[in-house]
Structure formats: C-alpha cells, structure tokens
Design a protein around this motif. Sequence first.
Motif, PDB file in Angstrom:
ATOM      1  N   VAL A 146      14.854  10.036 -15.508  1.00  0.00           N
ATOM      2  CA  VAL A 146      13.524   9.463 -15.683  1.00  0.00           C
ATOM      3  C   VAL A 146      13.083   8.902 -14.346  1.00  0.00           C
ATOM      4  O   VAL A 146      13.881   8.289 -13.623  1.00  0.00           O
ATOM      5  CB  VAL A 146      13.535   8.371 -16.768  1.00  0.00           C
ATOM      6  N   TYR A 147      11.824   9.117 -14.034  1.00  0.00           N
ATOM      7  CA  TYR A 147      11.276   8.696 -12.746  1.00  0.00           C
ATOM      8  C   TYR A 147      10.224   7.605 -12.939  1.00  0.00           C
ATOM      9  O   TYR A 147       9.547   7.546 -13.968  1.00  0.00           O
ATOM     10  CB  TYR A 147      10.624   9.876 -12.032  1.00  0.00           C
ATOM     11  N   LEU A 148      10.086   6.789 -11.918  1.00  0.00           N
ATOM     12  CA  LEU A 148       8.982   5.842 -11.858  1.00  0.00           C
ATOM     13  C   LEU A 148       8.340   5.996 -10.482  1.00  0.00           C
ATOM     14  O   LEU A 148       8.909   5.566  -9.477  1.00  0.00           O
ATOM     15  CB  LEU A 148       9.449   4.407 -12.072  1.00  0.00           C
ATOM     16  N   GLN A 149       7.184   6.651 -10.474  1.00  0.00           N
ATOM     17  CA  GLN A 149       6.431   6.801  -9.241  1.00  0.00           C
ATOM     18  C   GLN A 149       5.577   5.562  -9.059  1.00  0.00           C
ATOM     19  O   GLN A 149       4.760   5.247  -9.927  1.00  0.00           O
ATOM     20  CB  GLN A 149       5.545   8.048  -9.298  1.00  0.00           C
ATOM     21  N   MET A 150       5.759   4.886  -7.953  1.00  0.00           N
ATOM     22  CA  MET A 150       5.050   3.636  -7.700  1.00  0.00           C
ATOM     23  C   MET A 150       4.173   3.801  -6.474  1.00  0.00           C
ATOM     24  O   MET A 150       4.677   4.016  -5.370  1.00  0.00           O
ATOM     25  CB  MET A 150       6.047   2.495  -7.498  1.00  0.00           C
ATOM     26  N   ASN A 151       2.877   3.720  -6.684  1.00  0.00           N
ATOM     27  CA  ASN A 151       1.907   3.856  -5.597  1.00  0.00           C
ATOM     28  C   ASN A 151       1.162   2.549  -5.393  1.00  0.00           C
ATOM     29  O   ASN A 151       1.151   1.679  -6.263  1.00  0.00           O
ATOM     30  CB  ASN A 151       0.913   4.973  -5.918  1.00  0.00           C
ATOM     31  N   THR A 152       0.527   2.441  -4.247  1.00  0.00           N
ATOM     32  CA  THR A 152      -0.281   1.263  -3.916  1.00  0.00           C
ATOM     33  C   THR A 152       0.511  -0.016  -4.210  1.00  0.00           C
ATOM     34  O   THR A 152       0.047  -0.929  -4.900  1.00  0.00           O
ATOM     35  CB  THR A 152      -1.615   1.263  -4.697  1.00  0.00           C
ATOM     36  N   LEU A 153       1.697  -0.070  -3.684  1.00  0.00           N
ATOM     37  CA  LEU A 153       2.578  -1.206  -3.971  1.00  0.00           C
ATOM     38  C   LEU A 153       2.031  -2.488  -3.372  1.00  0.00           C
ATOM     39  O   LEU A 153       1.392  -2.485  -2.310  1.00  0.00           O
ATOM     40  CB  LEU A 153       3.980  -0.919  -3.448  1.00  0.00           C
ATOM     41  N   LYS A 154       2.300  -3.578  -4.072  1.00  0.00           N
ATOM     42  CA  LYS A 154       1.851  -4.899  -3.673  1.00  0.00           C
ATOM     43  C   LYS A 154       3.059  -5.819  -3.488  1.00  0.00           C
ATOM     44  O   LYS A 154       4.110  -5.578  -4.103  1.00  0.00           O
ATOM     45  CB  LYS A 154       0.939  -5.493  -4.753  1.00  0.00           C
ATOM     46  N   PRO A 155       2.928  -6.861  -2.693  1.00  0.00           N
ATOM     47  CA  PRO A 155       4.060  -7.787  -2.532  1.00  0.00           C
ATOM     48  C   PRO A 155       4.560  -8.339  -3.867  1.00  0.00           C
ATOM     49  O   PRO A 155       5.771  -8.564  -4.029  1.00  0.00           O
ATOM     50  CB  PRO A 155       3.476  -8.892  -1.647  1.00  0.00           C
ATOM     51  N   GLU A 156       3.681  -8.517  -4.825  1.00  0.00           N
ATOM     52  CA  GLU A 156       4.104  -9.041  -6.126  1.00  0.00           C
ATOM     53  C   GLU A 156       4.910  -8.039  -6.938  1.00  0.00           C
ATOM     54  O   GLU A 156       5.450  -8.388  -7.997  1.00  0.00           O
ATOM     55  CB  GLU A 156       2.905  -9.539  -6.938  1.00  0.00           C
ATOM     56  N   ASP A 157       5.015  -6.798  -6.463  1.00  0.00           N
ATOM     57  CA  ASP A 157       5.885  -5.819  -7.114  1.00  0.00           C
ATOM     58  C   ASP A 157       7.338  -5.974  -6.673  1.00  0.00           C
ATOM     59  O   ASP A 157       8.226  -5.300  -7.210  1.00  0.00           O
ATOM     60  CB  ASP A 157       5.424  -4.390  -6.796  1.00  0.00           C
ATOM     61  N   THR A 158       7.577  -6.846  -5.701  1.00  0.00           N
ATOM     62  CA  THR A 158       8.943  -7.076  -5.231  1.00  0.00           C
ATOM     63  C   THR A 158       9.814  -7.571  -6.378  1.00  0.00           C
ATOM     64  O   THR A 158       9.489  -8.559  -7.043  1.00  0.00           O
ATOM     65  CB  THR A 158       8.945  -8.097  -4.087  1.00  0.00           C
ATOM     66  N   ALA A 159      10.920  -6.879  -6.607  1.00  0.00           N
ATOM     67  CA  ALA A 159      11.802  -7.211  -7.730  1.00  0.00           C
ATOM     68  C   ALA A 159      13.008  -6.286  -7.707  1.00  0.00           C
ATOM     69  O   ALA A 159      13.019  -5.285  -6.983  1.00  0.00           O
ATOM     70  CB  ALA A 159      11.065  -7.052  -9.060  1.00  0.00           C
ATOM     71  N   GLY A 174       0.792  -1.219   0.000  1.00  0.00           N
ATOM     72  CA  GLY A 174       0.000   0.000   0.000  1.00  0.00           C
ATOM     73  C   GLY A 174       0.824   1.269   0.000  1.00  0.00           C
ATOM     74  O   GLY A 174       0.280   2.361  -0.214  1.00  0.00           O
ATOM     75  N   GLY A 175       2.104   1.124   0.237  1.00  0.00           N
ATOM     76  CA  GLY A 175       2.985   2.279   0.274  1.00  0.00           C
ATOM     77  C   GLY A 175       3.454   2.718  -1.099  1.00  0.00           C
ATOM     78  O   GLY A 175       3.035   2.170  -2.130  1.00  0.00           O
TER      79      GLY A 175
END
Length: 123
Positions: free
Chosen positions: A79-92, A15-16
């Motif tokens: 270049v930026y990548l803003q990542m919101n509402t992170l999920k455990p499956e985004d782990t990488a 969620g972070g």
Amino acid sequence: QVQLVESGGGLVQAGGSLRLSCTASGRVFSSHSVGWFRHGPGKGRESVAAISSGRGSTYYADSVKGRFTISRDNAKNTVYLQMNTLKPEDTAVYYCAANSKGWSVQITSYTYWGQGTQVTVSS
C-alpha cells in the motif's frame, strides 16, 4: 499474522513530495483494510488515510485531502501513500496498519502495525 514494513520516509522541504510504502508479508493482505496513521511531536496518533479491501474505498483526514493519495497493489502486497505539497505540520512518524475485521478508520480497529517511518518537512 501480518507483518508490515514501512519505507520511503525522509527529510523534504515544504512543498515537496514523498511516497511511503507499506509492504506486507504473512497472511493474505488483499483481504485487509490498510490505514496510514501518524504521530507528530506533541500530538496524539491520528488517522491520515485508509483504503478498504475489495473495491478499495478510501478515506482521508481533512488535513490531507487533496494532497495525499492512498493506493494499493495487492499483487505486490503493498500500500502506498503519495504525499504532495507537504507542510511542516505533516512532520511525524508515519505508521501503516492492517485490519481484517472490516472497513474502519478508527485506530483501535487495526490489529497489525508496522514500526513506522519518519517524515520531516522543513520550512
């Protein structure tokens, strides 16, 4: 030659948010398409998002649409990548890459790669 350095990874709860940065040195960065890719545990490397040179067309993988935003600041060669509402499956491990040969989201089209930054999302 283009040298790329990623930063901004870390450990975050589900969620972070995190913002990754990809800073380039070397040749003119504004003429390159830039992509973010990730390599998760037990998975192959996959495209996450990309942004073209010029008009800044964007691409997002279905798994991140609505949660991630890619942007670029050519004056800062970043270049930026803003990542919101992170999920455990985004782990990488997240990599940025640059492509001077035209707009593409295919991994094989990208010539220059950074070393990667780890993103870990806890549940």
